[in-house]
Design a protein around this motif. Structure first.
Motif, mmCIF file in Angstrom:
data_model
loop_
_atom_site.group_PDB
_atom_site.id
_atom_site.type_symbol
_atom_site.label_atom_id
_atom_site.label_comp_id
_atom_site.label_asym_id
_atom_site.label_seq_id
_atom_site.Cartn_x
_atom_site.Cartn_y
_atom_site.Cartn_z
ATOM 1 N N SER A 8 7.855 5.612 3.225
ATOM 2 C CA SER A 8 9.190 5.385 2.636
ATOM 3 C C SER A 8 9.930 6.560 2.089
ATOM 4 O O SER A 8 11.126 6.729 1.994
ATOM 5 N N GLN A 15 2.740 1.740 0.615
ATOM 6 C CA GLN A 15 4.028 1.211 1.365
ATOM 7 C C GLN A 15 4.787 2.211 0.918
ATOM 8 O O GLN A 15 6.053 2.658 1.549
ATOM 9 N N CYS A 16 4.775 3.118 -0.251
ATOM 10 C CA CYS A 16 5.516 3.976 -0.555
ATOM 11 C C CYS A 16 5.453 5.356 0.080
ATOM 12 O O CYS A 16 6.500 6.231 0.349
ATOM 13 N N CYS A 59 11.219 4.911 -2.751
ATOM 14 C CA CYS A 59 10.008 4.417 -3.131
ATOM 15 C C CYS A 59 9.742 3.326 -4.049
ATOM 16 O O CYS A 59 9.145 2.577 -3.889
ATOM 17 N N SER A 84 11.937 1.013 -4.761
ATOM 18 C CA SER A 84 12.535 -0.236 -4.284
ATOM 19 C C SER A 84 11.646 -1.065 -3.505
ATOM 20 O O SER A 84 11.915 -2.220 -3.268
ATOM 21 N N ILE A 85 10.488 -0.477 -3.051
ATOM 22 C CA ILE A 85 9.459 -1.106 -2.286
ATOM 23 C C ILE A 85 8.034 -1.217 -2.841
ATOM 24 O O ILE A 85 7.321 -2.128 -2.340
ATOM 25 N N CYS A 86 7.989 -0.800 -4.099
ATOM 26 C CA CYS A 86 6.863 -0.646 -4.636
ATOM 27 C C CYS A 86 6.443 -2.184 -5.214
ATOM 28 O O CYS A 86 7.126 -2.636 -6.084
#
Length: 136
Positions: free
Chosen positions: A124, A120-121, A90, A92-94
């Protein structure tokens, strides 16, 4: 008082000096958390507004009259410590850095005030340890 809003700009409104008008006309501090606005195209901005509650209400009404669509952030992100295994996917995309993996401690850290509630998390997480808790 603070409010987080997602402001949707139609093509004909992207030229408006929204944050300037909020500061000058309503004494509202606007902290832009994320924006994706291009000239002559529609756009979206996540903003945290700070000010007097009556001025916030008046500012929201003014923005809607300018043709902007407003969405209030619906709740907050929560991480279940019983299910989280600190994998860091999570983080890595925050986009805001609210979720970060500390390599020294091998632990996931969540800084809730930095969270944009972009969600977005949530998808994931392989163990579904992250959820959106809606305000009542």
């Amino acid at each position: 008082m603070k409010r987080r809003l997602t402001v949707h700009f139609p093509r004909e409104s992207v030229h408006l000096p929204i944050t300037y008008r909020l500061a000058v006309d309503f004494d509202i501090a606007a902290k832009i958390l994320r924006a994706q606005i291009a000239p002559n195209q529609s756009g979206t901005m996540v903003v945290e507004l700070s000010g007097d509650i009556d001025e916030l209400d008046a500012a929201e009404l003014w923005m809607e009259r300018q043709g902007l669509r407003l969405d209030r952030v619906p709740g907050e992100i929560r991480i279940d410590p019983e299910h989280c295994i600190d994998c860091g996917i999570c983080a890595s995309i925050c986009p805001s850095g609210a979720l970060r993996f500390e390599s020294a401690s091998q632990r996931l850290r969540f800084d809730a005030p930095r969270c944009l509630v972009c969600e977005q998390c949530i998808p994931s997480c392989p163990l579904e340890a992250i959820s959106l808790v809606l305000e009542s």
